[in-house]
Design an enzyme around this catalytic site. Structure first.
Site, PDB file in Angstrom:
ATOM      1  CD  GLU A 205      13.489  67.218  59.766  1.00  0.00           C
ATOM      2  OE1 GLU A 205      14.605  66.770  59.455  1.00  0.00           O
ATOM      3  OE2 GLU A 205      13.283  67.849  60.826  1.00  0.00           O
ATOM      4  NE  ARG A 209      16.444  64.524  59.248  1.00  0.00           N
ATOM      5  CZ  ARG A 209      16.321  64.100  60.489  1.00  0.00           C
ATOM      6  NH1 ARG A 209      16.820  62.947  60.842  1.00  0.00           N
ATOM      7  NH2 ARG A 209      15.679  64.815  61.399  1.00  0.00           N
ATOM      8  CG  ASP A 338      17.221  76.031  63.829  1.00  0.00           C
ATOM      9  OD1 ASP A 338      16.393  76.123  62.929  1.00  0.00           O
ATOM     10  OD2 ASP A 338      17.410  74.992  64.484  1.00  0.00           O
ATOM     11  CD  GLU A 472      21.772  71.086  66.977  1.00  0.00           C
ATOM     12  OE1 GLU A 472      21.889  70.377  68.001  1.00  0.00           O
ATOM     13  OE2 GLU A 472      21.022  70.767  66.024  1.00  0.00           O
TER      14      GLU A 472
HETATM   15  C1  DMJ Z   1      19.255  68.443  62.172  1.00  0.00           C
HETATM   16  O1  DMJ Z   1      18.332  67.737  61.425  1.00  0.00           O
HETATM   17  C2  DMJ Z   1      19.609  69.756  61.527  1.00  0.00           C
HETATM   18  O2  DMJ Z   1      20.794  70.230  62.085  1.00  0.00           O
HETATM   19  C3  DMJ Z   1      18.531  70.785  61.686  1.00  0.00           C
HETATM   20  O3  DMJ Z   1      18.898  72.034  61.169  1.00  0.00           O
HETATM   21  C4  DMJ Z   1      18.190  70.948  63.134  1.00  0.00           C
HETATM   22  N1  DMJ Z   1      17.987  69.727  63.832  1.00  0.00           N
HETATM   23  C5  DMJ Z   1      18.743  68.544  63.569  1.00  0.00           C
HETATM   24  C6  DMJ Z   1      19.799  68.170  64.556  1.00  0.00           C
HETATM   25  O4  DMJ Z   1      19.623  68.548  65.833  1.00  0.00           O
END
Ligand code: DMJ
Length: 578
Positions: A205, A209, A338, A472
């Site tokens: 995270e 970010r 993902d 998404e």
């Molecule tokens: C985001 O922090 C990023 O896109 C991550 O890869 C998956 N989840 C969240 C948003 O849903």
């Protein structure tokens, strides 16, 4: 070397001067007269010209576009760093050249626009402004905003690091030309963003970010402070890789450098979507710092994965960093898996298509996903199921909906004859994800939806009915719009805008929802930082011309932070970091 020579983005060197000017009394009077005449003229124009709303829209937009072109002030890039001395031809801030072309005539109806969406051009800024101003007013410096209770909020993912919303929003503010807000955010980063603390953070995270947000802000603005902070934070994350295999821990104490994994993760495993989503940022960190460690660490993750057998060609979500063996055989293109797949493709694209290994790994993985996980419902909706030890769970997460955009982005480079097929798959997934929105009461999609027990694209469990402002689905609309210009993607994006405005907007910002099937919204009281980083940015791009952040120049990290493609040249091959 003077910064101005490093940043050729200098056609209009200075933004408006802020210095006060003094006048004598007669001059003041003349100015007053001229000013009154001008105001009268403007009012006349607004009320008597044929369509005053369009005129206003044009005024707002062209004035901000003009401001963009003044974003070349050498003073705003006042300290130059080692990046400026790198031998890459393109310099930070140069990238702005590929950022903004022109809004065009916003008063005209383009393909795929609703009749009333000349107003959308204003709304997209209004949405960002409302989200940002509310955060600034009620939660400044906290990681996130609680928009209903109007206070700050912090999840333990960031330890004691502060300002997640500020760092996540920097590039969105810049791209939307909200430069005053960008400057305030920059000032906060300079004075307050601190990583020296005895606290445990999520490596993933913080990377996507904070490192991602700082890197993008650096490349867009050329401000050295962002490069410096990104590298400083990257260095703090390096101890996470001190494991027998070099597969990093999920959690890291920034002071002690001691790492560990989530207690719930199969037998102490690291998570595929976490250790597999560091590559883009770490390649840039090596580039910007001159320190090859970052690149070596992520290339080693590839090596470990290459040595392992993959069941049916699939990558299980759990890998033990001590033994280098897979944990539980759970495979998902949604949560836990993902962005690993996304980063294989984007590693290849970001390397200027030199990273052949990344390319092969991506297309092989996609083939295995198509064969083993993709299915069609009885009414013909394509979805990606989850795989548990060989058995399918016919559930698709909101997170999985990014895959439509990813597959569209990769379709062009697909092995022989597969491009058209992959574009079809991407379009089908986009349609399924749209259905997951359309089949709810509030027209926003649930966290997960199922294709079993007689339902299709509907959440059946109470704990899967929430919506937390995730991006998404809109991300996929944006990619599909760019590649097809089929107006339905803008129509679907517009439906989402209306639903967000109607159900998520509250006086103190935007909130997630507890149940998208309920007749009226129940707010979860969190404005996630990715709402500003991703959801609003992808909406903005969906309704912008294609030359805003063109894909030939930029690759988005998984938090929608744009990173420039690392150009190959004779002296500087991006993936060959010694
Ligand atoms: C985001 O922090 C990023 O896109 C991550 O890869 C998956 N989840 C969240 C948003 O849903």
């Amino acid at each position: 070397m003077p910064v101005a020579t490093l940043l050729p983005f200098t056609t209009t060197p200075n933004r408006k001067s802020a210095s006060p000017t003094s006048f004598r009394l007669t001059e003041k009077f003349i100015l007053l007269l001229v000013f009154s005449a001008f105001i009268t003229l403007c009012f006349g124009a607004i009320f008597f010209l044929p369509d005053s709303s369009k005129l206003l829209s044009g005024v707002f937009f062209h004035s901000s576009a003009v401001e963009t072109n003044t974003r070349t002030n050498p003073e705003s890039n006042s300290d130059s760093g080692s990046a400026a001395n790198s031998n890459n031809d393109e310099k930070p801030g140069d990238h702005g050249r590929n950022l903004h072309m022109d809004f065009g005539d916003q008063s005209q109806n383009e393909e795929g626009r609703q009749d009333d969406d000349a107003l959308f051009d204003i709304r997209k800024l209004v949405m960002m402004k409302h989200a940002w101003d509310s955060y600034r007013r009620y939660a400044w410096g906290s990681n996130e905003l609680r928009p209903v209770s109007k206070q700050g909020h912090s999840s333990n993912l960031f330890g004691d690091i502060k300002g997640a919303t500020i760092v996540d929003a920097l590039d969105t503010l810049y791209i939307m030309e909200m430069f005053e807000e960008f400057d305030v955010a920059t000032d906060w980063v300079e004075k307050n963003l601190d990583f020296n603390m005895n606290a445990e953070v999520s490596v993933f995270e913080v990377n996507i970010r904070f490192v991602g947000g700082l890197l993008s802000a650096y490349y867009l603005s050329g401000k050295e402070v962002f490069r410096r902070k990104a590298v400083e934070l990257g260095e703090k994350l390096l101890p996470a890789f001190k494991t027998p295999t070099g597969i990093p821990w999920a959690l890291l104490n920034l002071k002690s450098g001691i790492g560990r994994n989530w207690p719930w993760a199969s037998g102490g495993s690291s998570i595929l979507a976490e250790y597999g989503t560091l590559h883009l940022e770490f390649m840039h960190l090596s580039k910007l710092s001159g320190n090859p460690d970052f690149a070596q660490k992520v290339m080693n993750i590839r090596k470990v994965l290459n040595r392992l057998d993959k069941p049916q060609g699939l990558y299980p979500n759990y890998l033990n960093p001590n033994s280098g063996q897979w944990g539980q055989h759970h495979v998902s293109v949604g949560g836990l898996g993902d962005s690993f797949y996304e980063y294989l493709l984007k590693a290849w694209l970001m390397s200027d298509k030199t990273d052949e290994e990344g390319k092969k790994l991506y297309y092989d993985a996609l083939q295995a996903i198509e064969t083993n996980l993709m299915r069609k419902s009885s009414s013909g909706l394509t979805y990606i199921a989850e795989w548990k030890g060989g058995l399918l769970e016919h559930k698709m997460g909101h997170l999985t909906c990014f895959a439509g955009g990813m597959i569209a982005l990769g379709a062009d480079g697909a092995p022989t004859d597969k491009t058209g097929h992959q574009m079809e798959l991407a379009a089908e997934l986009a349609r399924t994800c749209h259905e997951s929105y359309a089949r709810t009461a509030l027209k926003l999609g649930p966290e997960a939806f199922r294709f079993d027990g007689g339902v299709e694209a509907i959440a059946t469990r109470q704990n899967e009915k929430y919506f937390i402002l995730r991006p998404e689905v809109i991300e996929t609309y944006m990619y599909m719009w760019r590649f097809t210009h089929d107006p339905k993607y803008r129509e679907w994006g517009w439906e989402a805008v209306q639903a967000l405005e109607q159900h998520c907007k509250v006086e103190g910002g935007y909130s997630g929802l507890r149940d998208v099937y309920a007749a009226s919204p129940s707010h979860d009281d969190v404005q996630q930082s990715f709402y500003l980083a991703e959801t609003l940015k992808y909406l903005f791009l969906l309704f912008s011309d294609d030359d805003h952040l063109p894909f030939e120049h930029w690759v988005f990290n998984t938090e929608a932070h744009p990173l420039p493609i690392l150009r190959r040249d004779k002296t500087d091959r991006p993936n060959e970091v010694e």
